[in-house]
Design an enzyme around this catalytic site. Structure first.
Site, PDB file in Angstrom:
ATOM      1  N   HIS A 193       0.814  -1.215   0.000  1.00  0.00           N
ATOM      2  CA  HIS A 193       0.000   0.000   0.000  1.00  0.00           C
ATOM      3  C   HIS A 193       0.848   1.266   0.000  1.00  0.00           C
ATOM      4  O   HIS A 193       0.312   2.374   0.120  1.00  0.00           O
ATOM      5  CB  HIS A 193      -0.963  -0.003   1.201  1.00  0.00           C
ATOM      6  N   ASP A 210      -6.909   5.036   9.458  1.00  0.00           N
ATOM      7  CA  ASP A 210      -8.277   5.226   8.950  1.00  0.00           C
ATOM      8  C   ASP A 210      -8.745   3.999   8.176  1.00  0.00           C
ATOM      9  O   ASP A 210      -9.936   3.722   8.100  1.00  0.00           O
ATOM     10  CB  ASP A 210      -8.320   6.421   7.986  1.00  0.00           C
ATOM     11  N   GLU A 243     -10.657  14.274  13.740  1.00  0.00           N
ATOM     12  CA  GLU A 243      -9.961  14.474  12.458  1.00  0.00           C
ATOM     13  C   GLU A 243     -10.579  15.693  11.776  1.00  0.00           C
ATOM     14  O   GLU A 243     -11.365  16.411  12.394  1.00  0.00           O
ATOM     15  CB  GLU A 243     -10.069  13.238  11.565  1.00  0.00           C
TER      16      GLU A 243
HETATM   17  P1  FAD Z   1       3.859  -2.039   2.436  1.00  0.00           P
HETATM   18  O1  FAD Z   1       3.501  -0.917   1.531  1.00  0.00           O
HETATM   19  O2  FAD Z   1       3.829  -3.387   1.852  1.00  0.00           O
HETATM   20  O3  FAD Z   1       5.291  -1.768   3.093  1.00  0.00           O
HETATM   21  C1  FAD Z   1       5.646  -0.502   3.577  1.00  0.00           C
HETATM   22  C2  FAD Z   1       7.111  -0.481   3.999  1.00  0.00           C
HETATM   23  O4  FAD Z   1       7.267  -1.262   5.169  1.00  0.00           O
HETATM   24  C3  FAD Z   1       8.071  -1.078   2.974  1.00  0.00           C
HETATM   25  O5  FAD Z   1       9.298  -0.424   3.083  1.00  0.00           O
HETATM   26  C4  FAD Z   1       8.192  -2.509   3.415  1.00  0.00           C
HETATM   27  O6  FAD Z   1       9.407  -3.086   2.986  1.00  0.00           O
HETATM   28  C5  FAD Z   1       8.091  -2.377   4.918  1.00  0.00           C
HETATM   29  N1  FAD Z   1       7.433  -3.507   5.547  1.00  0.00           N
HETATM   30  C6  FAD Z   1       6.277  -4.117   5.192  1.00  0.00           C
HETATM   31  N2  FAD Z   1       5.997  -5.102   6.058  1.00  0.00           N
HETATM   32  C7  FAD Z   1       6.984  -5.095   6.973  1.00  0.00           C
HETATM   33  C8  FAD Z   1       7.273  -5.876   8.121  1.00  0.00           C
HETATM   34  N3  FAD Z   1       6.477  -6.866   8.510  1.00  0.00           N
HETATM   35  N4  FAD Z   1       8.384  -5.589   8.820  1.00  0.00           N
HETATM   36  C9  FAD Z   1       9.215  -4.588   8.463  1.00  0.00           C
HETATM   37  N5  FAD Z   1       9.000  -3.837   7.376  1.00  0.00           N
HETATM   38  C10 FAD Z   1       7.897  -4.083   6.646  1.00  0.00           C
HETATM   39  N6  FAD Z   1      -1.268   5.266   7.159  1.00  0.00           N
HETATM   40  C11 FAD Z   1      -1.559   5.820   8.359  1.00  0.00           C
HETATM   41  O7  FAD Z   1      -0.682   5.965   9.209  1.00  0.00           O
HETATM   42  N7  FAD Z   1      -2.838   6.215   8.637  1.00  0.00           N
HETATM   43  C12 FAD Z   1      -3.869   6.044   7.765  1.00  0.00           C
HETATM   44  O8  FAD Z   1      -4.992   6.381   8.071  1.00  0.00           O
HETATM   45  C13 FAD Z   1      -3.584   5.440   6.511  1.00  0.00           C
HETATM   46  N8  FAD Z   1      -4.567   5.225   5.609  1.00  0.00           N
HETATM   47  C14 FAD Z   1      -4.275   4.625   4.426  1.00  0.00           C
HETATM   48  C15 FAD Z   1      -5.313   4.388   3.506  1.00  0.00           C
HETATM   49  C16 FAD Z   1      -5.059   3.770   2.308  1.00  0.00           C
HETATM   50  C17 FAD Z   1      -6.180   3.502   1.350  1.00  0.00           C
HETATM   51  C18 FAD Z   1      -3.708   3.401   1.986  1.00  0.00           C
HETATM   52  C19 FAD Z   1      -3.418   2.769   0.665  1.00  0.00           C
HETATM   53  C20 FAD Z   1      -2.682   3.651   2.854  1.00  0.00           C
HETATM   54  C21 FAD Z   1      -2.949   4.262   4.090  1.00  0.00           C
HETATM   55  N9  FAD Z   1      -1.929   4.521   5.012  1.00  0.00           N
HETATM   56  C22 FAD Z   1      -2.242   5.079   6.233  1.00  0.00           C
HETATM   57  C23 FAD Z   1      -0.523   4.269   4.681  1.00  0.00           C
HETATM   58  C24 FAD Z   1      -0.029   2.944   5.204  1.00  0.00           C
HETATM   59  O9  FAD Z   1       0.229   3.036   6.588  1.00  0.00           O
HETATM   60  C25 FAD Z   1       1.254   2.564   4.472  1.00  0.00           C
HETATM   61  O10 FAD Z   1       0.963   2.321   3.129  1.00  0.00           O
HETATM   62  C26 FAD Z   1       1.977   1.396   5.098  1.00  0.00           C
HETATM   63  O11 FAD Z   1       3.116   1.179   4.342  1.00  0.00           O
HETATM   64  C27 FAD Z   1       1.167   0.125   5.255  1.00  0.00           C
HETATM   65  O12 FAD Z   1       0.942  -0.536   4.072  1.00  0.00           O
HETATM   66  P2  FAD Z   1       1.352  -2.077   3.846  1.00  0.00           P
HETATM   67  O13 FAD Z   1       0.998  -2.851   5.050  1.00  0.00           O
HETATM   68  O14 FAD Z   1       0.741  -2.476   2.556  1.00  0.00           O
HETATM   69  O15 FAD Z   1       2.929  -1.971   3.738  1.00  0.00           O
END
Ligand code: FAD
Length: 524
Positions: free
Chosen positions: A87, A154, A266
């Site tokens: 994400h 969120d 918010e």
């Molecule tokens: P990824 O995008 O897959 O990874 C993010 C980073 O973390 C990369 O560098 C990856 O290598 C690393 N990573 C992933 N998993 C691990 C792990 N287990 N251990 C160590 N490193 C790891 N953020 C907020 O704070 N508040 C919000 O309200 C919010 N709303 C969102 C709404 C939407 C629709 C989207 C798309 C994103 C939102 N986000 C929000 C952002 C979100 O927190 C980040 O995208 C975050 O990276 C989580 O996504 P992911 O789990 O898919 O991680």
């Protein structure tokens, strides 16, 4: 085409390695076929594309540790990126030329990766969740015990490891701090392939470093998260303002009230863009109310919407209206423009998912997302409003939600890697725009203009979910924390294997691959 496993087609970076180092039999969980690597070559942002050489589908943390060890001891190490749901919006979870670890595989077909327990000899409870788990699943599982984590994002279809690597912020963070402030313990695979447990007392440097550490120091395979009794219902209010100063003053008033106040605060900018893409994050207003808000917004060009929520139990339902009204009396929204809904706690927390479903059904989810998230100090939020909301963004319709809400520095732990402005109150600003017209470059230019404006005006902002390509910018971003962060990197990931997509620590190994990065040019 069916997936091709490593055992069938060894990629060049692996055949050069000494046989004996593949300690565990993980070869059958590594896929190298182009269909698989292509699927892992971009993310939610769709702005960056860089395929890995292979993808690991781990069945346990040991598989991940074996892969990292394999690389660490190899004469030709390769990079490794944990990928939650991808994400990210700027390629942070990519591993160009390296190996992506598909974290959700850890939990596939297993029901023992989320466990709710009580602390030894005490009444406090916690949940142990795999780093790959989605927050929505953590919520479902904890609710079975009448409990829930207290700090959220969120959107709940994000992984525990993904948000803890950043911070995890939402409308509860003013009270409980970000998600990283609500963790007791972690299990982590370091960049040397060791599996380590860490907490405030055990390996504290690793613990604080990993929280908000952008995946640089370890892969989170389990987190022990604080929980509290889950409320049953939520009285959810939206109040409309035409005046930014009153809007932010009221937000700050609400976050200054302690335990007895709002549980969630918010806010957002509502511009002339009344389409679904501008307002997909929750369905709240009735058609009639929405018409009323739209009319006001068209008179003023834009209005501000303060969003607050009060949690309650059915047994105390009779007093919640009284409580809400006593708060509303303190606030200066436009008379006649206070709206309230009453929903279950689950419906409230999972509110963004409905919008996702609607956008998906209209083909508007899988589009480029040039999002910009920044933290702006309170002392400069008015300048930001004039320069950005009334200036840079004014001539455009918003093309996505624009979030504005205050957070408190004292709820963040200075020792953690996450970076925030040096002021007691700062604002989380989220420009969550979707390039539905194929015009992501134009929207991204606006982001650059906003950052240039902040530099010019001396606004000491910090990027959240940061993206920089030059190490000097990373040094500025981390500020006083930079030296500690480098030292931790040296200690826990000395060969710079982990999360190369963040582009903080590059090596010659990565440089040539990054040069090949190709942005999505035209999707439509
Ligand atoms: P990824 O995008 O897959 O990874 C993010 C980073 O973390 C990369 O560098 C990856 O290598 C690393 N990573 C992933 N998993 C691990 C792990 N287990 N251990 C160590 N490193 C790891 N953020 C907020 O704070 N508040 C919000 O309200 C919010 N709303 C969102 C709404 C939407 C629709 C989207 C798309 C994103 C939102 N986000 C929000 C952002 C979100 O927190 C980040 O995208 C975050 O990276 C989580 O996504 P992911 O789990 O898919 O991680």
């Amino acid at each position: 085409m069916s997936p091709q496993r490593l055992s069938h087609i060894p990629p060049s970076f692996l055949i050069t390695l000494p046989q004996g180092l593949l300690e565990l039999d993980i070869a059958d969980r590594i896929y190298v076929d182009p269909d698989t690597t292509t699927r892992f070559s971009t993310d939610f942002g769709r702005l960056t594309r860089a395929p890995p050489s292979a993808v690991l589908y781990p069945s346990s943390p040991d598989d991940i540790a074996a892969l990292v060890r394999f690389s660490y001891f190899s004469p030709h190490p390769f990079t490794v990126a944990a990928r939650g749901c991808g994400h990210s919006v700027r390629g942070q979870a990519l591993a160009p030329g390296g190996v992506v670890v598909d974290m959700p595989s850890l939990g596939r077909g297993r029901d023992d990766r989320i466990n709710v327990s009580r602390g030894d000899g005490s009444s406090f409870w916690y949940v142990d969740a795999g780093g790959e788990q989605l927050w929505i699943d953590v919520l479902h599982e904890t609710l079975k015990h009448g409990l829930a984590p207290r700090s959220w994002t969120d959107y709940l279809h994000l992984t525990v490891g993904g948000t803890l690597s950043n911070a995890g912020v939402s409308g509860q963070a003013f009270r409980h701090g970000p998600q990283i402030s609500n963790v007791y313990e972690l299990e982590v695979v370091t960049g040397k392939g060791e599996i380590m447990r860490c907490s405030h007392n055990e390996n504290p440097a690793l613990f604080y470093g990993v929280l908000g550490g952008l995946g640089q120091l370890g892969i989170i395979t389990r987190a022990r998260i604080a929980v509290e009794p889950a409320p049953e219902r939520v009285r959810w209010a939206r109040l409309i303002y035409t005046d930014f100063v009153s809007f932010t003053r009221d937000q700050e008033l609400l976050i200054s009230i302690s335990e007895e106040g709002f549980d969630y605060v918010e806010g957002s900018l509502l511009m002339m863009d009344h389409s679904l893409i501008g307002n997909w994050r929750s369905s709240f207003f009735s058609d009639r109310d929405w018409e009323k808000v739209k009319l006001l917004a068209s008179q003023f060009g834009a209005v501000y919407c303060l969003e607050g929520a009060v949690y309650y139990e059915l047994a105390t339902a009779s007093s919640v209206d009284q409580k809400l009204h006593s708060f509303l009396k303190l606030l200066s929204f436009v008379p006649g423009f206070a709206f309230a809904n009453d929903v279950s706690y689950m419906a409230f927390l999972d509110r963004v998912h409905d919008g996702e479903m609607k956008l998906r059904s209209m083909g508007l989810w899988d589009v480029p997302h040039p999002w910009l998230n920044i933290f702006v100090p309170k002392s400069r939020i008015r300048d930001f409003e004039i320069g950005v909301f009334k200036g840079i963004l004014k001539p455009n319709n918003s093309r996505g939600p624009v979030l504005i809400y205050p957070l408190k520095k004292n709820k963040w732990d200075e020792k953690m890697s996450a970076v925030i402005p040096d002021e007691e109150i700062f604002y989380s600003i989220g420009l969550l725009r979707s390039a539905i017209m194929g015009d992501w470059e134009h929207l991204d230019d606006k982001n650059d203009e906003i950052l240039r404006f902040c530099h010019r005006e001396g606004i000491q902002y910090k990027q959240y979910l940061p993206h920089y390509t030059a190490q000097t910018d990373w040094m500025k971003h981390f500020g006083l924390k930079w030296n500690v962060f480098v030292e931790l990197k040296r200690r826990y990931d000395p060969k710079l294997l982990l999360s190369p997509g963040q582009r903080i620590f590059t090596s010659s190994l990565m440089d040539h691959v990054w040069e090949q990065e190709i942005p999505f040019l035209k999707l439509y």
